[in-house]
Design a protein around this motif. Structure first.
Motif, PDB file in Angstrom:
ATOM      1  N   ALA A  27       0.823  -1.220   0.000  1.00 39.47           N
ATOM      2  CA  ALA A  27       0.000   0.000   0.000  1.00 39.47           C
ATOM      3  C   ALA A  27       0.854   1.264   0.000  1.00 39.47           C
ATOM      4  O   ALA A  27       0.340   2.375  -0.149  1.00 39.47           O
ATOM      5  CB  ALA A  27      -0.928  -0.012   1.218  1.00 39.47           C
ATOM      6  N   ASP A 291      -3.840   8.632   4.400  1.00 38.76           N
ATOM      7  CA  ASP A 291      -4.197   8.209   3.042  1.00 38.76           C
ATOM      8  C   ASP A 291      -3.961   6.712   2.846  1.00 38.76           C
ATOM      9  O   ASP A 291      -4.787   6.004   2.275  1.00 38.76           O
ATOM     10  CB  ASP A 291      -3.366   8.979   2.002  1.00 38.76           C
ATOM     11  N   ILE A 292      -2.811   6.264   3.341  1.00 39.26           N
ATOM     12  CA  ILE A 292      -2.474   4.837   3.221  1.00 39.26           C
ATOM     13  C   ILE A 292      -3.468   4.018   4.055  1.00 39.26           C
ATOM     14  O   ILE A 292      -3.953   2.966   3.621  1.00 39.26           O
ATOM     15  CB  ILE A 292      -1.033   4.563   3.725  1.00 39.26           C
ATOM     16  N   LYS A 295      -6.723   3.724   2.236  1.00 38.86           N
ATOM     17  CA  LYS A 295      -6.568   2.847   1.066  1.00 38.86           C
ATOM     18  C   LYS A 295      -6.648   1.362   1.498  1.00 38.86           C
ATOM     19  O   LYS A 295      -7.337   0.550   0.870  1.00 38.86           O
ATOM     20  CB  LYS A 295      -5.189   3.139   0.438  1.00 38.86           C
ATOM     21  N   ILE A 296      -5.968   1.031   2.578  1.00 34.62           N
ATOM     22  CA  ILE A 296      -5.979  -0.358   3.059  1.00 34.62           C
ATOM     23  C   ILE A 296      -7.369  -0.725   3.592  1.00 34.62           C
ATOM     24  O   ILE A 296      -7.887  -1.813   3.328  1.00 34.62           O
ATOM     25  CB  ILE A 296      -4.906  -0.576   4.156  1.00 34.62           C
ATOM     26  N   LYS A 298     -10.219   0.406   2.685  1.00 38.80           N
ATOM     27  CA  LYS A 298     -11.123   0.189   1.547  1.00 38.80           C
ATOM     28  C   LYS A 298     -10.917  -1.204   0.939  1.00 38.80           C
ATOM     29  O   LYS A 298     -11.879  -1.930   0.661  1.00 38.80           O
ATOM     30  CB  LYS A 298     -10.839   1.260   0.464  1.00 38.80           C
ATOM     31  N   ALA A 299      -9.647  -1.570   0.763  1.00 35.60           N
ATOM     32  CA  ALA A 299      -9.336  -2.877   0.159  1.00 35.60           C
ATOM     33  C   ALA A 299      -9.791  -4.023   1.065  1.00 35.60           C
ATOM     34  O   ALA A 299     -10.331  -5.028   0.595  1.00 35.60           O
ATOM     35  CB  ALA A 299      -7.840  -2.968  -0.102  1.00 35.60           C
ATOM     36  N   LEU A 331      -6.118  -3.392  -3.479  1.00 39.17           N
ATOM     37  CA  LEU A 331      -5.479  -2.074  -3.226  1.00 39.17           C
ATOM     38  C   LEU A 331      -5.368  -1.283  -4.506  1.00 39.17           C
ATOM     39  O   LEU A 331      -5.286  -0.052  -4.507  1.00 39.17           O
ATOM     40  CB  LEU A 331      -4.056  -2.288  -2.674  1.00 39.17           C
ATOM     41  N   LYS A 332      -5.334  -2.019  -5.617  1.00 45.77           N
ATOM     42  CA  LYS A 332      -5.075  -1.363  -6.910  1.00 45.77           C
ATOM     43  C   LYS A 332      -6.291  -0.577  -7.400  1.00 45.77           C
ATOM     44  O   LYS A 332      -7.398  -0.962  -7.218  1.00 45.77           O
ATOM     45  CB  LYS A 332      -4.693  -2.421  -7.972  1.00 45.77           C
TER      46      LYS A 332
END
Ligand code: NAI
Length: 332
Positions: A27, A291-292, A295-296, A298-299, A331-332
């Motif tokens: 991530a 932000d990271i 992102k994680i 969400k994944a 994550l993508k």
């Protein structure tokens, strides 16, 4: 780049740690891990399950991510977890319990934050055998610890847009000790007029939590009730595999799942890394890598909601490694 102490622990600890470290790396988390072994194996080699180097590392880095560590049952072995909390004065144990979409539970509107006092109560470990047939254990409640945990709970409520703090006790029976706890929470509550303050007895709380958990917001509890109610709330949201936690003090914070080292599934590639991952997400927010963290988050939530690749505790048939790979894919 931020240096963070990493304690892989034992039992399922190393497996879920490997998964989480991999996800954070993919991530793009800017973290350098200071890896510190602790636990039963270390005890054999170094004479203590929690060598001073581990404490020094956390003091230096101020932040740690910790997987579970086994505490053998029996005499003469101090729990690494209790010791760590004491040594670093990690006085607040924070355990958010929120439903995750895709995990089937009895309720779908649980959003409770447990703030557990972490340093005293019956966990002070003052016990003695009076005679062969009688033992006593002393419950310590102080004004200092009660006021600071109450302040932590209210500050958390303000910062996180929460509406209500409920103080939990058994003050009808433990009139002096729990009475003092409530005296302190009540006093602190006066400084937060925008947050509703309530009190409840712990037995009544347990009944209401399994009937109407949506009625509760932030709970502040002395150590023992906090420990028990945390597991109850973990059950409300899908079990120990998804229950995150953090131990926070003035100078350091240790992020760790609620669950233990699960020796029954050790080395079988079926442990759920979600609780440790959620703890790592909170850690990322704590070190300002929001932000990271998002992102994680969400994944992870997408992986669980899709429901195709889940570990056995969540009703799936996939392995820790497959679940981890799916999160990385998302994550993508
Ligand atoms: P536990 O939490 O390790 O296991 C209870 C049950 O939940 C087991 O059936 C286990 O397989 C399951 N489970 C736990 N985490 C899981 C995960 N991530 N994925 C899938 N299933 C999971 O509790 P137990 O058995 O009472 O304790 C084992 C050891 O862990 C003891 O030595 C205890 O002292 C220690 N412990 C350590 C903690 C820590 O390091 N913070 C916290 C709690 C216990």
């Amino acid at each position: 780049m931020q240096t963070v102490t990493l304690i892989p622990g034992d039992g399922i600890g190393p497996e879920i740690t490997e998964a989480v470290v991999k996800i954070l790396k993919e991530a793009g988390a800017e973290i350098e891990w200071d890896i510190q072994e602790a636990g039963a194996d270390v005890s054999e080699k170094e004479g203590s399950p929690l060598p001073q180097r581990v404490i020094e590392s956390i003091k230096r880095n101020k932040t740690a991510l910790k997987a579970p560590v086994t505490t053998p049952i029996g005499k003469g072995f101090r729990s690494v977890n209790v010791a760590l909390r004491k040594e670093l004065d990690l006085y607040a144990n924070l355990r958010p319990c929120k439903n995750i979409e895709g995990i089937k539970t009895r309720f779908d509107n649980v959003d409770i934050v447990i703030v557990r006092e972490n340093t005293e109560d019956l966990y002070a470990g003052i016990e003695r055998k009076i005679d062969e047939n009688t033992a006593e254990s002393i419950k310590i409640i102080t004004r200092h610890a009660s006021k600071r945990i109450a302040k932590f709970a209210f500050d958390y409520a303000v910062k996180n847009n929460r509406k209500m703090v409920t103080a939990v006790s058994k003050a009808n029976i433990c009139k002096l000790s729990d009475g003092l706890f409530l005296e302190c929470t009540k006093e602190i509550a006066k400084n937060y007029p925008d947050i509703e303050y309530r009190e409840i007895l712990v037995d009544n709380l347990c009944m209401q939590l399994v009937q109407n958990p949506e009625k509760f917001d932030v709970l502040v509890l002395p150590n023992l009730y906090g420990d028990i109610v945390s597991d109850l709330c973990a059950g409300l949201i899908g079990g120990l595999g998804v229950a995150q936690g953090a131990n926070i003090g003035i100078d350091a914070a240790v992020f760790e799942p609620v669950h233990g080292s699960a020796p029954d599934i050790k080395g079988q590639n079926k442990a759920n890394p979600t609780a440790l991952l959620l703890s790592a997400i909170e850690m990322l927010k704590h070190i300002n890598q929001q932000d990271i963290a998002l992102k994680i988050e969400k994944a992870l939530y997408k992986t669980i909601k899709d429901g195709n690749i889940l570990t056995p505790d969540l009703g799936g048939i996939s392995s820790t490694k497959e679940f981890t790979t799916e999160i990385i894919k998302n994550l993508k």
